[in-house]
Design a protein around this motif. Structure first.
Motif: not given
Length: 203
Positions: A83-89, A106-123
């Motif tokens: 089960i997925v929803n729009e708040l899964a990212g 199978p996957i049930v629910g609504t389309r996920t958030w769509g933000g898979l670009v990751g953070i590689g550096n934290v200043q």
């Protein structure tokens, strides 16, 4: 019977990994499983979750004095639904994408958030805050030259929204659909076979 495994707290990274293992291992006597991935904001690239979920029954160990042991032992061999929803990212996007890519169920629910670009550096900043910048993204070997998930998300196989009128009346439409699919799939699941007769010794 099926179990429901909630992975909403996987955003806690290492704590989420421990939580997954605890919840998953506690359900090994079940024939199928529903993975509730809603609201999962990630923290890890969860290929280790799908590695466990996709395990297939390879053989059965027959000890002399105890019950048979299916192998690999840490696995659920029957049907699986997510089960997925729009708040899964983030990692919560990657998990259902891997689940679909590996054809686990199978996957049930609504389309996920769509933000898979990751953070590689934290200043770090002087006031205790910090600044981040996009550091990496994913592309698929299935779709050469195409980036995956980002700005779109993962589409469910069965689109089911959480209608407010049903939720306030005590229903969970997405979970109910997942249960329906799991029950239907269990009708065709044969389970683990009985131990065959031992071979006789030929003189």
């Amino acid at each position: 019977m099926s179990a429901v495994l909630e992975v909403r707290d996987l955003r806690k990274s290492f704590g989420g990994i421990v939580a997954f293992d605890k919840q998953f291992t506690a359900q090994l006597d079940k024939e199928g499983i529903i993975v509730d991935e809603r609201d999962n904001s990630g923290g890890q690239i969860p290929d280790f979750y799908t590695e466990k979920l996709k395990r297939e029954l390879l053989a059965i160990l027959a000890p002399r004095d105890t019950a048979d042991i299916p192998w690999p032992p840490v696995a659920i061999y029957g049907p699986k639904v997510m089960i997925v929803n729009e708040l899964a990212g983030s990692g919560g996007d990657a998990f259902p994408w891997f689940f679909h890519r590996e054809k686990i169920g199978p996957i049930v629910g609504t389309r996920t958030w769509g933000g898979l670009v990751g953070i590689g550096n934290v200043q770090p900043l002087r006031d205790g805050g910090f600044v981040t910048a996009p550091g990496f993204a994913f592309w698929s070997t299935d779709n050469s030259g195409e980036w995956i998930v980002e700005q779109h998300g993962v589409d469910p196989d069965y689109v089911v929204s959480e209608r407010p009128d049903l939720v306030v009346s005590g229903h969970d439409p997405q979970l109910e659909k997942a249960i329906e699919l799991a029950k239907e799939a269990l009708k065709n699941y044969k389970g683990i076979s009985a131990r065959p007769r031992y071979p006789s010794v030929k003189e």
